[in-house]
Design a protein around this motif. Structure first.
Motif, short mmCIF file in Angstrom:
data_model
loop_
_atom_site.label_atom_id
_atom_site.label_comp_id
_atom_site.label_asym_id
_atom_site.label_seq_id
_atom_site.Cartn_x
_atom_site.Cartn_y
_atom_site.Cartn_z
N ALA A 293 0.82 -1.21 0.00
CA ALA A 293 0.00 0.00 0.00
C ALA A 293 0.86 1.27 0.00
O ALA A 293 1.90 1.34 0.66
CB ALA A 293 -0.93 0.02 1.21
N VAL A 294 0.40 2.25 -0.76
CA VAL A 294 1.00 3.58 -0.77
C VAL A 294 -0.14 4.60 -0.72
O VAL A 294 -1.07 4.51 -1.53
CB VAL A 294 1.84 3.83 -2.04
CG1 VAL A 294 2.42 5.24 -2.04
CG2 VAL A 294 2.96 2.80 -2.18
N MET A 295 -0.08 5.52 0.21
CA MET A 295 -1.12 6.56 0.31
C MET A 295 -0.52 7.91 -0.08
O MET A 295 0.52 8.31 0.42
CB MET A 295 -1.67 6.63 1.73
CG MET A 295 -2.83 7.62 1.87
SD MET A 295 -3.44 7.74 3.58
CE MET A 295 -2.23 8.90 4.25
N ARG A 296 -1.20 8.60 -0.99
CA ARG A 296 -0.80 9.94 -1.40
C ARG A 296 -1.93 10.91 -1.09
O ARG A 296 -3.11 10.59 -1.31
CB ARG A 296 -0.45 9.99 -2.89
CG ARG A 296 0.76 9.14 -3.24
CD ARG A 296 1.16 9.28 -4.71
NE ARG A 296 2.24 8.37 -5.05
CZ ARG A 296 3.53 8.66 -4.91
NH1 ARG A 296 3.89 9.85 -4.47
NH2 ARG A 296 4.46 7.77 -5.25
N ALA A 297 -1.58 12.08 -0.62
CA ALA A 297 -2.57 13.09 -0.25
C ALA A 297 -2.21 14.42 -0.88
O ALA A 297 -1.04 14.75 -1.07
CB ALA A 297 -2.65 13.23 1.27
N ALA A 298 -3.25 15.20 -1.21
CA ALA A 298 -3.05 16.53 -1.80
C ALA A 298 -4.20 17.43 -1.37
O ALA A 298 -5.28 16.95 -1.00
CB ALA A 298 -2.98 16.45 -3.32
#
Length: 315
Positions: A293-298
């Protein structure tokens, strides 16, 4: 053995959304409701949550939750349908991609080579063609392209030819065990600790459900649906998804210069990238399916005057 579904990066995703108690949030992949319930716990009685899912079983759980909580609105649809929501109507959008444990562990769904069952693989088994139906008619070239591009499988051509030989000799492939056996016979070398069918099953599932196309549509729609200051949070589980999300966020975090009018000040970027988060070793030990899993936020930084173009595609 059926495993209890564990929501990946639960607290990290909810923290990244920066929940406003009276806000409106969108869970684009309800699943079994782990993220949704955590969001609801931070909302006031005036807050709202809209949830999407293609899976009828997930929708049944969501509708039960909505019957208990008037703040919840349920939509039985792909998260690509975010585009139907009003512009600037949401304070946060969460997309938790991939397949849930209940889907993987149910042999009748046909997602996993670890359980023999009908070769289905549809997120919504009431719509579209199953994996078995597609494999019965796809050409060798079509199968090669899907397995190569969506599975990043170097033996894609050999696997496609083996599937075609099997069809001609014994008829359609109907079960997950049959497909896994064909792939195992075609793949000459194996990655340590990985079943040779892993990449092929992933590729066919992505194709059958148009997962990357739906993700691109959902990301474009999120830019329109989010209010300025709203958060976009995406959890990916394989490199194709994460690559698409990374390129999308990077592209929209840059000012778009119009080469036809180089002296005109470009509009401000639409996103500000915030973070890239991975599961802790403790979470991976407790839930091995979290390991990729990889979580990216913007953050949404400026108002959209028109629907954004599909910048940052997956290829």
């Amino acid at each position: 053995m059926t495993r209890t579904h564990r929501t990946v990066l639960l607290s990290e995703a909810v923290e990244a959304l920066q929940i406003q108690p009276d806000g409106h949030y969108i869970d684009g992949t309800f699943g079994r409701g782990g993220h949704s319930r955590a969001i609801l716990a931070r909302l006031s009685p005036r807050g709202r949550l809209t949830v999407f899912d293609k899976d009828p079983q997930a929708i049944a759980v969501a509708e039960a939750l909505a019957a208990e909580d008037a703040r919840v609105t349920v939509r039985h649809d792909s998260f690509a349908a975010l585009a139907a929501l009003p512009p600037a109507s949401a304070d946060g959008v969460l997309l938790d991609l991939g397949v849930s444990s209940p889907q993987l562990d149910d042999p009748a769904r046909g997602f996993s080579f670890r359980h023999d069952g009908p070769l289905d693989m549809r997120m919504d088994p009431t719509r579209g063609a199953s994996a078995a139906e597609w494999l019965a008619t796809a050409t060798v070239a079509e199968m090669t392209e899907v397995i190569r591009d969506y599975g990043e499988e170097r033996f894609a051509a050999q696997i496609a030819k083996a599937i075609d030989r099997r069809r001609q000799e014994r008829g359609p492939i109907r079960t997950t065990a049959e497909l896994a056996e064909i792939v195992a016979g075609a793949v000459k070398t194996r990655e340590p600790g990985k079943d040779p069918a892993t990449r092929t099953f992933q590729a066919i599932r992505i194709h059958i459900n148009a997962e990357l196309e739906a993700l691109q549509q959902a990301l474009n729609a999120a830019l329109v649906v989010l209010r300025t200051g709203g958060r976009l949070v995406v959890i990916s589980f394989h490199s194709l998804e994460d690559r698409l999300v990374k390129r999308f966020m990077t592209a929209h975090a840059r000012a778009a210069v119009d080469r036809r009018a180089p002296m005109v000040e470009p509009p401000p970027p639409l996103l500000a990238q915030l973070s890239r988060t991975m599961p802790t070793p403790q979470e991976v030990a407790a839930n091995p399916r979290a390991r990729s899993a990889v979580m990216r936020a913007a953050t949404r930084t400026a108002a959209v005057r028109r629907a954004p173009q599909a910048r940052g595609g997956w290829r």
